[in-house]
Design an enzyme around this catalytic site. Structure first.
Site, PDB file in Angstrom:
ATOM      1  NE  ARG A  23      -4.206  -1.221   0.075  1.00  0.00           N
ATOM      2  CZ  ARG A  23      -5.502  -1.375   1.008  1.00  0.00           C
ATOM      3  NH1 ARG A  23      -5.585  -0.302   1.769  1.00  0.00           N
ATOM      4  NH2 ARG A  23      -6.363  -2.379   0.806  1.00  0.00           N
ATOM      5  NE  ARG A  27      -7.073   5.952   2.795  1.00  0.00           N
ATOM      6  CZ  ARG A  27      -7.998   4.928   3.136  1.00  0.00           C
ATOM      7  NH1 ARG A  27      -9.231   5.351   3.276  1.00  0.00           N
ATOM      8  NH2 ARG A  27      -7.588   3.592   3.642  1.00  0.00           N
ATOM      9  NE  ARG A  36      -9.934   7.638  -2.997  1.00  0.00           N
ATOM     10  CZ  ARG A  36     -11.115   7.984  -3.305  1.00  0.00           C
ATOM     11  NH1 ARG A  36     -11.698   8.810  -4.080  1.00  0.00           N
ATOM     12  NH2 ARG A  36     -12.106   7.332  -2.447  1.00  0.00           N
ATOM     13  CG  ASP A  73      -9.022  -2.921  -4.489  1.00  0.00           C
ATOM     14  OD1 ASP A  73      -8.162  -2.420  -3.507  1.00  0.00           O
ATOM     15  OD2 ASP A  73      -9.639  -3.919  -4.190  1.00  0.00           O
TER      16      ASP A  73
HETATM   17  O1  CP3 Z   1      -0.049  -1.678  -2.465  1.00  0.00           O
HETATM   18  C1  CP3 Z   1      -0.062  -0.749  -3.045  1.00  0.00           C
HETATM   19  O2  CP3 Z   1       0.157   0.324  -2.953  1.00  0.00           O
HETATM   20  C2  CP3 Z   1      -1.227  -1.102  -4.393  1.00  0.00           C
HETATM   21  C3  CP3 Z   1      -2.411  -0.972  -4.335  1.00  0.00           C
HETATM   22  C4  CP3 Z   1      -3.313  -1.798  -3.687  1.00  0.00           C
HETATM   23  C5  CP3 Z   1      -4.530  -1.296  -3.293  1.00  0.00           C
HETATM   24  N1  CP3 Z   1      -5.221  -2.238  -2.657  1.00  0.00           N
HETATM   25  C6  CP3 Z   1      -5.157  -0.024  -3.232  1.00  0.00           C
HETATM   26  C7  CP3 Z   1      -5.903   0.403  -2.419  1.00  0.00           C
HETATM   27  C8  CP3 Z   1      -3.346  -3.178  -3.423  1.00  0.00           C
HETATM   28  C9  CP3 Z   1      -2.109  -4.192  -3.750  1.00  0.00           C
HETATM   29  C10 CP3 Z   1      -4.443  -3.721  -2.841  1.00  0.00           C
HETATM   30  C11 CP3 Z   1      -4.856  -4.997  -2.221  1.00  0.00           C
HETATM   31  C12 CP3 Z   1      -6.103  -5.013  -1.510  1.00  0.00           C
HETATM   32  N2  CP3 Z   1      -7.172  -4.324  -1.805  1.00  0.00           N
HETATM   33  C13 CP3 Z   1      -6.064  -6.215  -0.470  1.00  0.00           C
HETATM   34  C14 CP3 Z   1      -5.159  -7.093  -0.147  1.00  0.00           C
HETATM   35  C15 CP3 Z   1      -4.372  -6.575   0.492  1.00  0.00           C
HETATM   36  C16 CP3 Z   1      -4.575  -6.040   1.776  1.00  0.00           C
HETATM   37  O3  CP3 Z   1      -4.600  -4.721   2.119  1.00  0.00           O
HETATM   38  O4  CP3 Z   1      -5.380  -6.559   2.611  1.00  0.00           O
HETATM   39  C17 CP3 Z   1      -7.479  -5.902   0.068  1.00  0.00           C
HETATM   40  C18 CP3 Z   1      -8.252  -6.896   0.903  1.00  0.00           C
HETATM   41  C19 CP3 Z   1      -8.189  -4.923  -0.715  1.00  0.00           C
HETATM   42  C20 CP3 Z   1      -9.577  -4.434  -0.765  1.00  0.00           C
HETATM   43  C21 CP3 Z   1      -9.781  -3.155  -0.173  1.00  0.00           C
HETATM   44  N3  CP3 Z   1      -9.508  -2.027  -1.054  1.00  0.00           N
HETATM   45  C22 CP3 Z   1     -10.114  -2.697   0.985  1.00  0.00           C
HETATM   46  C23 CP3 Z   1     -10.587  -3.633   2.260  1.00  0.00           C
HETATM   47  C24 CP3 Z   1     -10.114  -1.102   1.174  1.00  0.00           C
HETATM   48  C25 CP3 Z   1     -10.693  -0.368   2.083  1.00  0.00           C
HETATM   49  C26 CP3 Z   1      -9.642  -0.106   3.120  1.00  0.00           C
HETATM   50  C27 CP3 Z   1      -8.922   1.187   3.094  1.00  0.00           C
HETATM   51  O5  CP3 Z   1      -7.614   1.038   3.145  1.00  0.00           O
HETATM   52  O6  CP3 Z   1      -9.728   2.095   2.843  1.00  0.00           O
HETATM   53  C28 CP3 Z   1      -9.776  -0.978  -0.306  1.00  0.00           C
HETATM   54  C29 CP3 Z   1      -9.227   0.498  -0.775  1.00  0.00           C
HETATM   55  C30 CP3 Z   1      -7.899   0.648  -1.259  1.00  0.00           C
HETATM   56  N4  CP3 Z   1      -7.400  -0.068  -1.974  1.00  0.00           N
HETATM   57  C31 CP3 Z   1      -7.165   1.906  -0.922  1.00  0.00           C
HETATM   58  C32 CP3 Z   1      -6.175   1.880  -1.707  1.00  0.00           C
HETATM   59  C33 CP3 Z   1      -5.043   2.933  -1.908  1.00  0.00           C
HETATM   60  C34 CP3 Z   1      -7.675   2.897  -0.051  1.00  0.00           C
HETATM   61  C35 CP3 Z   1      -8.973   3.884  -1.014  1.00  0.00           C
HETATM   62  C36 CP3 Z   1      -8.882   5.217  -0.989  1.00  0.00           C
HETATM   63  O7  CP3 Z   1      -7.922   6.040  -1.393  1.00  0.00           O
HETATM   64  O8  CP3 Z   1      -9.906   5.821  -0.790  1.00  0.00           O
END
Ligand code: CP3
Length: 341
Positions: A23, A27, A36, A73
């Site tokens: 990640r 943010r 974003r 994602d």
């Molecule tokens: O790692 C990176 O920088 C690459 C991008 C990446 C994202 N999500 C961007 C993201 C990767 C590899 C993921 C994987 C992901 N997404 C997983 C597996 C790894 C983990 O973190 O558990 C899972 C379960 C998801 C599903 C997901 N996406 C959730 C549960 C959420 C909400 C939680 C949160 O942090 O808000 C997301 C949103 C998400 N995916 C964000 C980002 C940067 C935040 C959204 C935003 O910017 O508003």
């Protein structure tokens, strides 16, 4: 010029371990928040190649990380299979919950290529802009973890809805997992063809399953993905991240055939060194909360991770994604500590 992350994945220890963060585009970075906001919605950001490429590159530019991870994602796959996916500000993903065998039967059998095409374009844009020594990593969610969101329709702490579904309707659940395996192979091969140099399979919820269910729903599907990808991309480098797998890790490594394993922060380090790093390179293990805390706690935590794993092939990373309220100065402190500069 050598790419240190690829060197480690090929089994060659680096004097200073390469570093990136799960990640890392997110943010905690003001430049991410600006893009974003411009994109409007999170999915719009994922599906607009110029913007997704920009946020992929931001942390590499700012910190000089040794790898970039494609910005996307894991839930783009259910979206490409015809499910409704949205992200609610401050709450996370929302999907229409998949309730029964009937709904599984209605899933697309093959992911819609036109949905995924912009993501491959992001890969091409990033690849063209990356420094020569930076490795580009693609990814997908493991079928089990993606299925937990598809069944519940949102994140839960114990994944009870998916576990119950798997117990009560194992055939329908297996059908869904098979569809996800095929979609994941297609998706990862597409990423390799567009230019990624390694991929990571995120199985964030592997740790909630009993051992036999872990073998059935995490290990077996991951093994199929690894074999399926390598059949079309010989020698494809694949990192597995079965978070919380604990004592199940050695079997996971043996059966899936992954090239390396990303370690969460709770694993016993002696166990991981003896049973995992003796066989494949490892990555990760720093508690994201130690990074959030900073100061002496962070130095100590980073030193402990380095002491345990850097004598053998190792990629420095967190045990899970960076928390959004982490100060940028703590990331800089971590990099100094690891790189010794
Ligand atoms: O790692 C990176 O920088 C690459 C991008 C990446 C994202 N999500 C961007 C993201 C990767 C590899 C993921 C994987 C992901 N997404 C997983 C597996 C790894 C983990 O973190 O558990 C899972 C379960 C998801 C599903 C997901 N996406 C959730 C549960 C959420 C909400 C939680 C949160 O942090 O808000 C997301 C949103 C998400 N995916 C964000 C980002 C940067 C935040 C959204 C935003 O910017 O508003």
């Amino acid at each position: 010029m050598k790419k240190s992350v690829l060197e480690v994945l090929n089994g060659h220890r680096q004097t200073v371990p390469p570093v990136w963060m799960m990640r890392q585009a997110g943010r905690y970075l003001p430049e991410y928040r600006a893009v974003r906001e411009k994109a409007g919605s999170f999915l719009k950001l994922c599906f607009t190649p110029e913007l997704a490429a920009e946020v992929t590159l931001q942390p590499v530019r700012r910190f000089g990380f040794d790898a970039a991870i494609l910005f996307s994602d894991i839930l783009v796959i259910p979206h490409a299979l015809g499910r409704t996916v949205t992200f609610v500000e401050g709450e996370g993903p929302r999907l229409d919950p998949l309730k029964d065998a009937l709904a599984v039967g209605k899933l697309k059998k093959v992911a819609d290529g036109s949905v995924l095409a912009p993501i491959y374009e992001t890969v091409r844009l990033v690849k063209a802009a990356l420094p020569a020594n930076t490795t580009l990593i693609g990814f997908c969610g493991a079928p089990w973890t993606v299925a937990t969101y598809m069944v519940a329709g949102h994140g839960t702490t114990d994944q009870a809805p998916a576990r119950l579904f798997a117990y009560q309707q194992p055939e329908a659940f297996a059908q869904m997992i098979d569809i996800l395996v095929e979609a994941s192979v297609t998706y990862l091969v597409g990423q390799f063809e567009a230019g990624v140099e390694a991929v990571q399979i995120f199985d964030t919820w592997a740790g909630v399953l009993p051992a036999d269910e872990f073998e059935r729903w995490c290990i077996a599907p991951t093994q199929k993905i690894v074999a399926g990808v390598r059949a079309r991309v010989p020698g494809a480098k694949i990192i597995g991240f079965p978070r919380g797998a604990g004592f199940g890790l050695p079997v996971y490594v043996e059966r899936t055939g992954v090239d390396a394993v990303s370690l969460d922060w709770s694993i016993d380090r002696d166990f991981a060194r003896e049973k995992i790093q003796s066989r494949v390179p490892v990555q990760g293990n720093l508690d994201p909360l130690a990074l959030r805390a900073g100061g002496a706690a962070l130095d100590r935590a980073a030193d402990n991770v380095m002491h345990a794993f850097s004598p053998k092939p190792f990629i420095f990373n967190l045990g899970h994604g960076i928390l959004p309220d982490t100060p940028i100065a703590h990331v800089e402190q971590m990099l100094k500590r690891v790189r010794g500069n």
